[in-house]
Motif scaffolding. Structure first.
Motif, PDB file in Angstrom:
ATOM      1  N   ALA A   1       0.831  -1.209   0.000  1.00  0.00           N
ATOM      2  CA  ALA A   1       0.000   0.000   0.000  1.00  0.00           C
ATOM      3  C   ALA A   1       0.862   1.255   0.000  1.00  0.00           C
ATOM      4  CB  ALA A   1      -0.926  -0.010   1.212  1.00  0.00           C
ATOM      5  N   SER A   2       1.982   1.219   0.725  1.00  0.00           N
ATOM      6  CA  SER A   2       2.871   2.380   0.806  1.00  0.00           C
ATOM      7  C   SER A   2       3.560   2.666  -0.526  1.00  0.00           C
ATOM      8  CB  SER A   2       3.918   2.181   1.907  1.00  0.00           C
ATOM      9  OG  SER A   2       4.828   1.148   1.565  1.00  0.00           O
ATOM     10  N   LEU A   3       3.804   1.625  -1.335  1.00  0.00           N
ATOM     11  CA  LEU A   3       4.431   1.823  -2.647  1.00  0.00           C
ATOM     12  C   LEU A   3       3.522   2.650  -3.554  1.00  0.00           C
ATOM     13  CD1 LEU A   3       5.981  -1.692  -3.410  1.00  0.00           C
ATOM     14  CD2 LEU A   3       7.153   0.359  -2.613  1.00  0.00           C
ATOM     15  N   PHE A   4       2.233   2.357  -3.511  1.00  0.00           N
ATOM     16  CA  PHE A   4       1.272   3.114  -4.305  1.00  0.00           C
ATOM     17  C   PHE A   4       1.216   4.570  -3.838  1.00  0.00           C
ATOM     18  CE2 PHE A   4      -0.277  -1.120  -5.320  1.00  0.00           C
ATOM     19  CZ  PHE A   4      -0.706  -0.987  -6.640  1.00  0.00           C
ATOM     20  N   SER A   5       1.188   4.755  -2.529  1.00  0.00           N
ATOM     21  CA  SER A   5       1.028   6.105  -1.990  1.00  0.00           C
ATOM     22  C   SER A   5       2.241   6.980  -2.268  1.00  0.00           C
ATOM     23  CB  SER A   5       0.759   6.051  -0.480  1.00  0.00           C
ATOM     24  OG  SER A   5       1.860   5.559   0.228  1.00  0.00           O
ATOM     25  N   SER A   6       3.435   6.397  -2.316  1.00  0.00           N
ATOM     26  CA  SER A   6       4.651   7.189  -2.540  1.00  0.00           C
ATOM     27  C   SER A   6       4.689   7.801  -3.935  1.00  0.00           C
ATOM     28  CB  SER A   6       5.900   6.333  -2.304  1.00  0.00           C
ATOM     29  OG  SER A   6       5.970   5.271  -3.246  1.00  0.00           O
ATOM     30  N   VAL A   7       4.168   7.080  -4.929  1.00  0.00           N
ATOM     31  CA  VAL A   7       4.170   7.587  -6.308  1.00  0.00           C
ATOM     32  C   VAL A   7       3.307   8.848  -6.420  1.00  0.00           C
ATOM     33  CG1 VAL A   7       3.512   7.098  -8.694  1.00  0.00           C
ATOM     34  CG2 VAL A   7       4.606   5.318  -7.319  1.00  0.00           C
ATOM     35  N   LEU A   8       2.082   8.782  -5.926  1.00  0.00           N
ATOM     36  CA  LEU A   8       1.192   9.942  -5.979  1.00  0.00           C
ATOM     37  C   LEU A   8       1.749  11.107  -5.168  1.00  0.00           C
ATOM     38  CD1 LEU A   8      -2.430   8.495  -5.729  1.00  0.00           C
ATOM     39  CD2 LEU A   8      -1.345   9.575  -7.682  1.00  0.00           C
ATOM     40  N   CYS A   9       2.339  10.786  -4.040  1.00  0.00           N
ATOM     41  CA  CYS A   9       2.897  11.803  -3.163  1.00  0.00           C
ATOM     42  C   CYS A   9       3.959  12.630  -3.882  1.00  0.00           C
ATOM     43  CB  CYS A   9       3.489  11.132  -1.926  1.00  0.00           C
ATOM     44  SG  CYS A   9       3.935  12.275  -0.611  1.00  0.00           S
ATOM     45  N   VAL A  10       4.859  11.978  -4.596  1.00  0.00           N
ATOM     46  CA  VAL A  10       5.947  12.662  -5.297  1.00  0.00           C
ATOM     47  C   VAL A  10       5.425  13.518  -6.448  1.00  0.00           C
ATOM     48  CG1 VAL A  10       7.989  12.313  -6.736  1.00  0.00           C
ATOM     49  CG2 VAL A  10       7.718  11.002  -4.656  1.00  0.00           C
ATOM     50  N   ILE A  11       4.465  12.984  -7.206  1.00  0.00           N
ATOM     51  CA  ILE A  11       3.912  13.716  -8.345  1.00  0.00           C
ATOM     52  C   ILE A  11       3.302  15.046  -7.896  1.00  0.00           C
ATOM     53  CG2 ILE A  11       2.088  13.708 -10.098  1.00  0.00           C
ATOM     54  CD1 ILE A  11       2.545  10.672 -10.354  1.00  0.00           C
ATOM     55  N   PHE A  12       2.538  15.005  -6.825  1.00  0.00           N
ATOM     56  CA  PHE A  12       1.851  16.205  -6.353  1.00  0.00           C
ATOM     57  C   PHE A  12       2.761  17.140  -5.549  1.00  0.00           C
ATOM     58  CE2 PHE A  12      -1.950  13.421  -6.868  1.00  0.00           C
ATOM     59  CZ  PHE A  12      -2.652  14.231  -7.758  1.00  0.00           C
ATOM     60  N   GLU A  13       3.740  16.581  -4.863  1.00  0.00           N
ATOM     61  CA  GLU A  13       4.548  17.375  -3.934  1.00  0.00           C
ATOM     62  C   GLU A  13       5.723  18.117  -4.551  1.00  0.00           C
ATOM     63  OE1 GLU A  13       6.195  16.021  -0.356  1.00  0.00           O
ATOM     64  OE2 GLU A  13       4.307  15.557   0.607  1.00  0.00           O
ATOM     65  N   THR A  14       6.314  17.571  -5.608  1.00  0.00           N
ATOM     66  CA  THR A  14       7.599  18.088  -6.099  1.00  0.00           C
ATOM     67  C   THR A  14       7.633  19.597  -6.358  1.00  0.00           C
ATOM     68  OG1 THR A  14       8.182  15.943  -7.055  1.00  0.00           O
ATOM     69  CG2 THR A  14       9.417  17.850  -7.834  1.00  0.00           C
TER      70      THR A  14
ATOM     71  N   LEU B   1      13.483  15.811  -8.803  1.00  0.00           N
ATOM     72  CA  LEU B   1      12.417  14.790  -8.805  1.00  0.00           C
ATOM     73  C   LEU B   1      12.966  13.399  -8.492  1.00  0.00           C
ATOM     74  CD1 LEU B   1       9.480  13.911  -9.408  1.00  0.00           C
ATOM     75  CD2 LEU B   1      10.128  13.694 -11.812  1.00  0.00           C
ATOM     76  N   GLY B   2      14.104  13.068  -9.118  1.00  0.00           N
ATOM     77  CA  GLY B   2      14.697  11.735  -8.911  1.00  0.00           C
ATOM     78  C   GLY B   2      15.052  11.465  -7.458  1.00  0.00           C
ATOM     79  N   PRO B   3      15.927  12.300  -6.868  1.00  0.00           N
ATOM     80  CA  PRO B   3      16.279  12.056  -5.468  1.00  0.00           C
ATOM     81  C   PRO B   3      15.101  12.254  -4.510  1.00  0.00           C
ATOM     82  CG  PRO B   3      17.246  14.117  -6.259  1.00  0.00           C
ATOM     83  CD  PRO B   3      16.733  13.380  -7.450  1.00  0.00           C
ATOM     84  N   LEU B   4      14.145  13.126  -4.898  1.00  0.00           N
ATOM     85  CA  LEU B   4      12.971  13.296  -4.042  1.00  0.00           C
ATOM     86  C   LEU B   4      12.180  12.000  -3.995  1.00  0.00           C
ATOM     87  CD1 LEU B   4      11.229  15.162  -2.296  1.00  0.00           C
ATOM     88  CD2 LEU B   4       9.961  15.787  -4.359  1.00  0.00           C
TER      89      LEU B   4
ATOM     90  N   ALA C   1       9.970   7.641  -1.515  1.00  0.00           N
ATOM     91  CA  ALA C   1       9.512   6.258  -1.662  1.00  0.00           C
ATOM     92  C   ALA C   1       9.937   5.397  -0.471  1.00  0.00           C
ATOM     93  CB  ALA C   1      10.006   5.663  -2.972  1.00  0.00           C
ATOM     94  N   PRO C   2      11.256   5.319  -0.157  1.00  0.00           N
ATOM     95  CA  PRO C   2      11.637   4.528   1.019  1.00  0.00           C
ATOM     96  C   PRO C   2      11.176   5.150   2.324  1.00  0.00           C
ATOM     97  CG  PRO C   2      13.569   5.595   0.077  1.00  0.00           C
ATOM     98  CD  PRO C   2      12.447   5.784  -0.891  1.00  0.00           C
ATOM     99  N   HIS C   3      11.153   6.508   2.368  1.00  0.00           N
ATOM    100  CA  HIS C   3      10.716   7.176   3.597  1.00  0.00           C
ATOM    101  C   HIS C   3       9.238   6.870   3.854  1.00  0.00           C
ATOM    102  CE1 HIS C   3       9.712  10.334   6.484  1.00  0.00           C
ATOM    103  NE2 HIS C   3      11.012  10.460   6.703  1.00  0.00           N
ATOM    104  N   THR C   4       8.422   6.958   2.788  1.00  0.00           N
ATOM    105  CA  THR C   4       7.001   6.633   2.915  1.00  0.00           C
ATOM    106  C   THR C   4       6.826   5.183   3.315  1.00  0.00           C
ATOM    107  OG1 THR C   4       6.325   8.285   1.288  1.00  0.00           O
ATOM    108  CG2 THR C   4       4.823   6.455   1.648  1.00  0.00           C
ATOM    109  N   THR C   5       7.550   4.290   2.605  1.00  0.00           N
ATOM    110  CA  THR C   5       7.432   2.862   2.890  1.00  0.00           C
ATOM    111  C   THR C   5       7.861   2.546   4.317  1.00  0.00           C
ATOM    112  OG1 THR C   5       7.837   2.321   0.565  1.00  0.00           O
ATOM    113  CG2 THR C   5       8.166   0.563   2.167  1.00  0.00           C
ATOM    114  N   LEU C   6       9.052   3.044   4.696  1.00  0.00           N
ATOM    115  CA  LEU C   6       9.571   2.754   6.034  1.00  0.00           C
ATOM    116  C   LEU C   6       8.690   3.346   7.131  1.00  0.00           C
ATOM    117  CD1 LEU C   6      13.355   3.355   5.345  1.00  0.00           C
ATOM    118  CD2 LEU C   6      12.340   1.182   6.054  1.00  0.00           C
TER     119      LEU C   6
END
Length: 299
Positions: A211-224, A269-272, A277-282
């Motif tokens: 579930a966290s993998l899905f959420s990290s993708v949307l988070c980055v797109i909207f947040e950057t 975007l890349g390093p973000l 992604a790992p921060h959200t997952t962890l």
């Protein structure tokens, strides 16, 4: 206890992802308010940035700002995850039938994001400025020389007053409202959907991980874009250190777009993603595990 668990989850994730945060900060400050053809490239990408930072300032420089980053992780996530978990437990994010209500989840995740932004903004400012400081050969953006976290706190207060700790707070709250809505709503919805379909019923950790993998993708797109704005506003400092480059969110977005193009709003975007992604997952997995442990303990 809900708030402490959220804070601990944030700290654990921060320790691992801080090097990517340093790289992200440098890339977002690189070529500030300059056309692409006029920019001098200090960092040519994620791996090049990791290499030149370690070469110029030593490998430990990749953990610059770790102390305020850990304090930030605890402060922000204790408020954000703690408040959202209370809303979940109280049933405020669900319909009368006990199902996830997307609208209610968005409201509570956004509200928790705004409050966490206000609480954590001083550490955001401090972390960003410390991470930006580098050897002159690779320095980008305005350089604030602090001897450490406490010296940074004293210097900001002495030169800028309390206002200095809340530089970019409106952008912070906006970003966290949007980011939290994307992250926590997606996490709760996807987890509930997977559970209802019988996936990983006996493995809550794997359920939270997916579930966290899905959420990290949307988070980055909207947040950057707002993350770039945040970094610029945090680092510019007060007028006493030179001309103020931006007067607020709209002014910052407008100037970046006009001088650096649409690409400028997605710098780092890349390093973000590699940080979020790992921060959200962890953080979400740790948060879920600790909450499950607490529930079992109560039972």
């Amino acid at each position: 206890m809900d708030f402490i668990i959220g804070g601990l989850a944030g700290v654990g994730a921060t320790i691992i992802t801080n090097p990517m945060d340093v790289v992200k900060t440098r890339l977002q400050l690189q070529g500030e308010l300059k056309a692409k053809t006029e920019q001098s490239t200090r960092y040519r990408g994620i791996f090049h940035a990791l290499y030149v930072i370690a070469r110029a300032d030593g490998a430990l420089a990749l953990q610059k700002g770790l102390a305020p980053a850990m304090l930030l992780g605890f402060t922000m996530n204790s408020v954000r995850l703690g408040m959202y978990h209370v809303a979940e437990v109280q049933g405020w994010t669900k319909t009368k039938d006990g199902e996830i209500s997307v609208n209610r989840a968005i409201f509570w995740s956004s509200a928790s994001g705004v409050l966490s932004g206000v609480a954590a903004n001083p550490t955001f400012v401090l972390k960003t400025r410390i991470q930006a400081v580098a050897h002159p050969s690779i320095a980008v953006g305005r350089q604030h020389s602090y001897k450490g976290m406490f010296d940074g706190i004293a210097t900001i207060y002495r030169n800028e007053g309390m206002r200095g700790f809340f530089a970019g707070v409106s952008a912070t709250c906006t970003r966290l409202a949007i980011g939290s809505a994307a992250q926590l709503t997606t996490f709760s919805t996807v987890k509930e959907e997977l559970r209802s379909r019988g996936y990983w019923e006996n493995s809550p950790t794997m359920l939270a991980f997916v579930a966290s993998l899905f959420s990290s993708v949307l988070c980055v797109i909207f947040e950057t874009p707002l993350d770039v704005v945040n970094t610029r506003l945090y680092n510019q400092g007060s007028g006493s250190h030179g001309a103020v480059l931006y007067t607020g969110i709209v002014d910052c977005i407008t100037k970046i777009y006009k001088t650096e193009g649409f690409h400028g709003l997605y710098k780092g975007l890349g390093p973000l993603y590699l940080r979020i992604a790992p921060h959200t997952t962890l953080s979400l997995v740790i948060w879920d595990i600790l909450n499950n442990m607490l529930i079992h303990k109560k039972l």
